[in-house]
Design an enzyme around this catalytic site. Structure first.
Site, PDB file in Angstrom:
ATOM      1  N   THR A   1      -8.395  11.139  -2.614  1.00  0.00           N
ATOM      2  CA  THR A   1      -7.081  11.744  -2.483  1.00  0.00           C
ATOM      3  C   THR A   1      -6.960  11.894  -0.991  1.00  0.00           C
ATOM      4  O   THR A   1      -7.919  11.639  -0.269  1.00  0.00           O
ATOM      5  CB  THR A   1      -7.082  13.101  -3.204  1.00  0.00           C
TER       6      THR A   1
ATOM      7  N   THR B   1      -2.189  11.450  -3.758  1.00  0.00           N
ATOM      8  CA  THR B   1      -3.321  10.772  -4.390  1.00  0.00           C
ATOM      9  C   THR B   1      -2.920   9.659  -5.336  1.00  0.00           C
ATOM     10  O   THR B   1      -1.790   9.616  -5.826  1.00  0.00           O
ATOM     11  CB  THR B   1      -4.159  11.802  -5.192  1.00  0.00           C
TER      12      THR B   1
ATOM     13  N   ASN C   1      -5.446   9.361  -7.560  1.00  0.00           N
ATOM     14  CA  ASN C   1      -6.562   9.912  -8.338  1.00  0.00           C
ATOM     15  C   ASN C   1      -7.856   9.254  -7.883  1.00  0.00           C
ATOM     16  O   ASN C   1      -8.351   9.573  -6.821  1.00  0.00           O
ATOM     17  CB  ASN C   1      -6.329   9.813  -9.840  1.00  0.00           C
TER      18      ASN C   1
ATOM     19  N   GLY D   1     -10.921  16.100  -5.848  1.00  0.00           N
ATOM     20  CA  GLY D   1     -10.838  16.349  -7.294  1.00  0.00           C
ATOM     21  C   GLY D   1     -11.004  17.817  -7.598  1.00  0.00           C
ATOM     22  O   GLY D   1     -10.381  18.675  -6.955  1.00  0.00           O
TER      23      GLY D   1
HETATM   24  O1  DON Z   1      -4.706  15.898  -8.856  1.00  0.00           O
HETATM   25  C1  DON Z   1      -5.920  16.036  -8.885  1.00  0.00           C
HETATM   26  O2  DON Z   1      -6.468  17.111  -8.986  1.00  0.00           O
HETATM   27  C2  DON Z   1      -6.793  14.811  -8.727  1.00  0.00           C
HETATM   28  N1  DON Z   1      -6.133  13.648  -9.243  1.00  0.00           N
HETATM   29  C3  DON Z   1      -7.138  14.666  -7.283  1.00  0.00           C
HETATM   30  C4  DON Z   1      -8.012  13.478  -7.020  1.00  0.00           C
HETATM   31  C5  DON Z   1      -8.857  13.632  -5.832  1.00  0.00           C
HETATM   32  O3  DON Z   1      -8.842  14.607  -5.138  1.00  0.00           O
HETATM   33  C6  DON Z   1      -9.777  12.530  -5.554  1.00  0.00           C
HETATM   34  N2  DON Z   1     -10.362  12.715  -4.245  1.00  0.00           N
HETATM   35  N3  DON Z   1     -11.242  12.798  -3.635  1.00  0.00           N
END
Ligand code: DON
Length: 561
Positions: A374, A392, A394, A467
């Protein structure tokens, strides 16, 4: 979590011989002090695009739009047109705003679409390929943000169009990312994609994205209609038909960004402004800070076992609530006021025992995870506007599907829904009915773009990818500053720890202090080393000095004046 499998990120940053700065010659800058404006983002060329827009008379919102468009080109793992995001801003006139441009489930989506006939989740169906994608929200978000900026899209998109058309030199980290996914790109796409070439990618190669430049031009000329209607929407629908996905032209035409009232609360004399539902970020942050405060961590030193234990227990309880209650507020009723009330937060820590873990089963939600991407950007301008955006696809490169002829990657955000109660998603997060799939619904997020005010003025402008670890990273960034007084650089680079209710283990980054680790283990905590997992972009403003920091964990870079 696959964040455990991340290769060790190197601190070395120079990308090419520094001559004239530009797409072929740029270098990473981790820290600066500025007087007028600053940007911190995941890529030097994107930060520079934002600085250029402010030099040309744009404000922080204009710059944030330009940075996002540039990231869609130079940071395809997470920057995007085919994903979604959230913007939180404190405007110079004192208004606090947030814009929700999270992806939505297509009209043909249904609750059990990722389950087999026996009712079990089909491995990777919500992660790879056409079916994993939600209807993209980013372009609608950028257009909705324009209301607070002043330059036309044609100006804001100019740096991105140049970078897509002429190309830019990729870093070693980018080359590795593209090489790692070569087979997936070939298998999952119905047309040749710019990310695959015969020989492996290496640092110094040039990535040109002509189809993407075409899409950016349509957006620059026609705004919403350049993406959600006409040629681009047709290309998306045709891609879906070829690849067995379900997004239609009608889904594209129906997408709208939403203005939402930000989460706003007081923390030790500061005002925290963060993202409301469908992000769990703002609520989670408020819960963690409130629960932790009930245990008075300030009596213990930074990263001491006692302080860390209090924060872990606050994290555990907040994630249990997330799994049970949180989802898209347009679809489910969420008891936000109750979940964030001071009395509730204090009572939630009533069973906290110093020196001993509270087992997650008594509170009442892992596996091989993939590389997660992200990206966050923070911008401040000379007028007093502050903007925090997290955006993001995802997973890294999302669904890995590039829309044929349009050159942009589609997200795999559908995995952020709870595909089945009790079945963990890519981040090991659990969910219930509140976050079940329904047509037009937004999947719950953890993205937490956040602004902290001190004496009514922007003080911290921050956010991170990661995430499920996003909320705990933001929690620690705020505590590190306000409770422990760490300077901006030390704060961003401090090792993180993370607990999310289930699994029971506490995750810690490699650099986490050994003595604290041993003490926590003695208390009965199980610690797992992993990461690095956050890439925090922090701008800190005090006494007229703007400090911008890019996280050591990536190619993150700052720009400003
Ligand atoms: O919206 C969310 O919480 C996740 N889709 C974010 C994904 C994410 O942070 C991946 N990164 N490192």
């Amino acid at each position: 979590m696959r964040i455990f499998l991340f290769p060790l990120l190197l601190l070395t940053c120079l990308v090419s011989v520094a001559q004239q700065p530009g797409p072929y010659h740029y270098s990473v800058r981790k820290y600066m002090e500025a007087k007028r404006f600053a940007v911190s983002s995941a890529h030097p060329l994107a930060s520079e695009a934002g600085a250029r827009i402010m030099r040309e008379g744009g404000n922080a919102v204009d710059a944030a739009i330009a940075v996002q468009l540039a990231l869609a080109v130079v940071y395809p793992a997470a920057g995007n047109l085919g994903g979604g995001g959230f913007l939180v801003a404190r405007l110079a006139d004192g208004r606090n705003i947030s814009i929700d441009y999270r992806e939505k489930a297509p009209a043909r989506a249904y609750r059990d679409m990722y389950l087999d006939s026996a009712g079990n989740p089909v491995v990777r169906r919500s992660l790879d390929g056409h079916l994993a994608a939600g209807v993209p929200g980013t372009v609608a978000g950028l257009v909705a943000s324009q209301k607070y900026g002043r330059l036309p899209l044609s100006r804001l998109a100019a740096p991105a169009i140049e970078l897509a058309e002429k190309g830019f030199v990729i870093t070693e980290r980018e080359a590795d990312g593209l090489n790692r996914l070569r087979e997936a790109f070939i298998q999952l796409n119905t047309r040749p994609v710019a990310f695959v070439k015969d020989a492996p990618w290496k640092a110094g190669d040039t990535l040109v994205q002509r189809d993407l430049a075409g899409t950016l031009r349509r957006i620059a000329r026609k705004g919403m209609k350049g993406f959600y209607a006409g040629e681009t929407a047709k290309l998306v629908a045709a891609e879906m038909k070829r690849g067995g996905g379900i997004i239609t032209e009608k889904d594209m035409a129906a997408y709208k960004a939403a203005s939402r009232k930000p989460v706003e609360f007081d923390f030790r004399g500061h005002t925290v402004i963060s993202m409301p539902l469908p992000s769990s970020g703002g609520i989670g942050l408020q819960q963690m800070l409130g629960m932790m405060d009930a245990t008075h961590p300030e009596q213990f030193a930074f990263h001491s076992p006692e302080a860390v234990q209090r924060m872990i227990e606050a994290e555990r309880r907040a994630y249990a609530d997330r799994a049970e209650f949180l989802g898209d507020p347009d679809f489910v009723k969420v008891p936000v006021a109750q979940l964030t009330g001071n009395a509730y937060l204090r009572q939630r820590m009533a069973d906290f025992t110093p020196g001993k873990p509270t087992p997650s089963k008594d509170i009442k939600a892992g596996g091989p995870f993939e590389s997660m991407e992200t990206t966050h950007l923070s911008v401040v301008d000379a007028e007093g506007n502050a903007v925090a955006v997290t955006t993001t696809l995802n997973g890294g490169y999302g669904s890995k599907v590039v829309v044929g002829g349009a050159g942009f990657l589609l997200n795999n955000e559908m995995d952020d829904f709870s595909v089945k109660p009790g079945a963990p998603n890519m981040y090991g997060l659990l969910g219930t009915e509140a976050n079940a799939i329904a047509p037009g619904k937004r999947m719950l997020s953890s993205m937490t773009p956040t602004i902290v005010l001190k004496n009514g003025k922007p003080y911290l402008v921050t956010g991170t990818p990661g995430g499920s670890t996003i909320i705990t990273s933001m929690f620690q960034t705020i505590v590190n500053d306000i409770v422990y007084g760490l300077d901006a650089k030390t704060n961003v680079n401090a090792p993180k720890f993370h607990h999310q209710w289930w699994p029971e283990d506490v995750m810690v980054e490699r650099e986490f202090p050994e003595a604290t680790r041993a003490a926590l283990e003695k208390m009965g905590y199980k610690l797992k080393t992993g990461g690095p997992w956050s890439r925090t972009e922090l701008i800190r403003i005090e006494n007229g000095k703007i400090e911008a920091v890019g996280d050591w964990r990536g190619d993150d870079s700052v720009a400003g004046e």
